[in-house]
Design a protein around this motif. Structure first.
Motif, PDB file in Angstrom:
ATOM      1  N   ALA A 195     -29.565 103.706   0.030  1.00 47.47           N
ATOM      2  CA  ALA A 195     -29.046 105.326   0.318  1.00 47.47           C
ATOM      3  C   ALA A 195     -29.665 105.726   1.809  1.00 47.47           C
ATOM      4  N   ASN A 196     -29.080 107.010   2.307  1.00 48.78           N
ATOM      5  CA  ASN A 196     -29.704 107.575   3.380  1.00 48.78           C
ATOM      6  C   ASN A 196     -29.259 108.907   3.594  1.00 48.78           C
ATOM      7  N   ALA A 197     -30.191 109.690   3.915  1.00 45.32           N
ATOM      8  CA  ALA A 197     -29.947 111.011   3.893  1.00 45.32           C
ATOM      9  C   ALA A 197     -30.670 111.449   5.277  1.00 45.32           C
ATOM     10  N   GLU A 198     -29.754 112.054   6.309  1.00 40.16           N
ATOM     11  CA  GLU A 198     -30.194 112.267   7.694  1.00 40.16           C
ATOM     12  C   GLU A 198     -29.689 113.677   8.000  1.00 40.16           C
ATOM     13  N   PHE A 199     -30.451 114.425   8.905  1.00 32.54           N
ATOM     14  CA  PHE A 199     -30.311 115.935   9.167  1.00 32.54           C
ATOM     15  C   PHE A 199     -30.819 116.186  10.767  1.00 32.54           C
ATOM     16  N   ARG A 200     -29.880 117.030  10.994  1.00 34.67           N
ATOM     17  CA  ARG A 200     -30.020 117.609  12.373  1.00 34.67           C
ATOM     18  C   ARG A 200     -30.895 118.793  12.291  1.00 34.67           C
ATOM     19  N   PHE A 201     -31.508 119.173  13.272  1.00 37.44           N
ATOM     20  CA  PHE A 201     -32.313 120.448  13.709  1.00 37.44           C
ATOM     21  C   PHE A 201     -32.473 120.682  15.014  1.00 37.44           C
ATOM     22  N   ALA A 202     -32.486 122.051  15.520  1.00 38.54           N
ATOM     23  CA  ALA A 202     -33.076 122.209  16.954  1.00 38.54           C
ATOM     24  C   ALA A 202     -34.113 122.290  17.184  1.00 38.54           C
ATOM     25  N   ALA A 203     -34.687 121.493  18.003  1.00 37.61           N
ATOM     26  CA  ALA A 203     -36.153 121.165  18.380  1.00 37.61           C
ATOM     27  C   ALA A 203     -36.646 122.079  19.395  1.00 37.61           C
ATOM     28  N   ASP A 204     -35.609 122.798  20.001  1.00 35.15           N
ATOM     29  CA  ASP A 204     -36.019 123.533  21.271  1.00 35.15           C
ATOM     30  C   ASP A 204     -36.083 124.959  21.149  1.00 35.15           C
ATOM     31  N   THR A 205     -36.132 125.444  19.821  1.00 36.15           N
ATOM     32  CA  THR A 205     -36.044 126.767  19.536  1.00 36.15           C
ATOM     33  C   THR A 205     -36.626 127.320  18.286  1.00 36.15           C
ATOM     34  N   ARG A 206     -37.225 128.357  17.887  1.00 34.01           N
ATOM     35  CA  ARG A 206     -37.544 128.673  16.576  1.00 34.01           C
ATOM     36  C   ARG A 206     -36.445 129.449  15.894  1.00 34.01           C
ATOM     37  N   ALA A 207     -35.465 130.263  16.608  1.00 27.45           N
ATOM     38  CA  ALA A 207     -34.478 131.082  16.083  1.00 27.45           C
ATOM     39  C   ALA A 207     -33.310 130.369  15.516  1.00 27.45           C
ATOM     40  N   ASP A 208     -32.598 130.916  14.629  1.00 23.91           N
ATOM     41  CA  ASP A 208     -31.291 130.276  14.326  1.00 23.91           C
ATOM     42  C   ASP A 208     -31.527 128.575  13.907  1.00 23.91           C
ATOM     43  N   GLN A 209     -32.349 128.485  13.057  1.00 26.17           N
ATOM     44  CA  GLN A 209     -32.583 127.181  12.511  1.00 26.17           C
ATOM     45  C   GLN A 209     -32.005 126.825  11.417  1.00 26.17           C
ATOM     46  N   THR A 210     -30.723 126.233  11.485  1.00 21.59           N
ATOM     47  CA  THR A 210     -29.743 125.857  10.476  1.00 21.59           C
ATOM     48  C   THR A 210     -29.759 124.341  10.160  1.00 21.59           C
TER      49      THR A 210
END
Length: 355
Positions: free
Chosen positions: A84-99
């Motif tokens: 099984a695998n679960a992988e997620f994206r995130f924005a590493a360059d900013t604090r705001a708008d973290q979805t």
């Protein structure tokens, strides 16, 4: 680059949908192993062509594919394992708008004798057999692939089967499901639809060959939809690629991709009809130097064919951390004056840490 690196990377992508150079085992008991992995990738970018009335070519700090994930595997027997695998994206360059966004989520069974079955949201078998060979540059706009790297016919609602490795040969088939639910009854054909993807690849010593096909349906006339979105106007896609490791340090690659059916009214910089690609990579010990060239024919006959090239280099500070620098020209004209060669060049410099 070692001579088995490409084949190993492609095999890893086919098993897991992503590869991680640095993965930490956080659980290993009773035949079950769970790894955590990911990357922090931040870059500075400037240049490139302007698009319409929106400023695009100024300097910018960008997140460049940062992600993290969990990978689980359980040995059922000497010949069968489940994963099984679960992988997620995130924005590493900013604090705001973290979805937090889901990138890959799937489960499956793997057998040396019977092959592998994968269910869920994962990189298409077309990408792993054909596209991954050219997924070398780090910059988000540096490489070219019909319909995008990893997103060919997009990801989600899929079942795939891969044969065992038969003396270097493997075959893969994937089906994606478009649901007719939640559409207005009687307004149009509300039947569910299936879209097929197939690929084969062959590895012999230092040679790798890949061939793939995508039945990418245009659903504009039916009520079916897909969680991964639909493409309008472009249908079947096929591509072929080859790479050869001439020495442990030097490898070269070539590919061709073509839409078999297009809407001539498609517009935009990504409305390709077909493309040729040539590339090479040299490992100098502390990193790699690489370059790609693409000859791109546009769908709109009023638009001339494009010459796209990328030059880049990496420097590895340690096993997990490396820096990269890339220069991209999106539409080089051989007739342009030497003084104009730097027009619309895009420059990217970044740091990537794998864990």
């Amino acid at each position: 680059m070692k001579k088995t690196l490409l084949a190993t990377a492609i095999a890893g992508a086919m098993v897991y949908g992503a590869t991680a150079a640095q993965a930490a085992t956080v659980y290993d008991q009773d035949g079950t192993q769970v790894d955590v992995y990911g990357r922090i990738n931040i870059a500075a970018q400037t240049g490139g062509p302007e698009a319409g009335t929106t400023k695009q070519s100024g300097s910018e700090i960008i997140n460049n594919g940062s992600r993290f994930g969990f990978r689980a595997r359980n040995e059922v027997s000497s010949d069968l394992s489940v994963f099984a695998n679960a992988e997620f994206r995130f924005a590493a360059d900013t604090r705001a708008d973290q979805t937090l966004q889901t990138r890959s989520t799937f489960v499956g069974l793997d057998s040396n004798s019977f092959g592998r079955v994968t269910v869920g949201n994962f990189l298409s078998v077309y990408y792993t057999a054909v596209g991954s060979v050219f997924d070398v540059p780090q910059g988000p706009n540096a490489a070219r692939m019909m319909d995008g790297f990893g997103a060919v016919n997009s990801q989600a609602d899929s079942i795939a089967y891969s044969t065992p490795n038969l003396e270097g040969f493997q075959a893969h088939v994937q089906v994606q499901h478009y649901s007719g639910n939640d559409s207005v009854i009687g307004a149009q054909d509300n039947s569910s639809e299936l879209s097929w993807i197939g690929a084969v690849n062959y590895t012999w010593e230092n040679l790798y060959l890949g061939l793939g096909y995508v039945q990418s349906k245009d659903l504009s006339d039916v009520g079916a939809t897909a969680d991964f979105g639909e493409r309008g106007g472009q249908e079947d896609l096929w591509g072929a690629t080859a790479s050869y490791q001439f020495t442990p340090e030097f490898a070269a690659r070539i590919k061709y991709e073509d839409w078999t059916s297009n809407d001539e009214n498609l517009v935009g910089p990504q409305a390709y009809d077909n493309l040729w690609g040539l590339g090479a990579t040299f490992d100098y010990g502390m990193g790699e130097i690489y370059g790609d060239y693409y000859r791109i024919r546009m769908v709109d006959e009023d638009l001339s064919s494009r010459n796209h090239w990328t030059l880049g280099a990496t420097y590895r500070f340690s096993q997990p951390l490396f820096a990269y620098f890339e220069v991209v020209d999106f539409d080089f004209d051989a007739d342009q004056a030497i003084a104009d060669i730097n027009d619309d060049l895009e420059f990217t410099v970044g740091l990537r840490y794998d864990f």
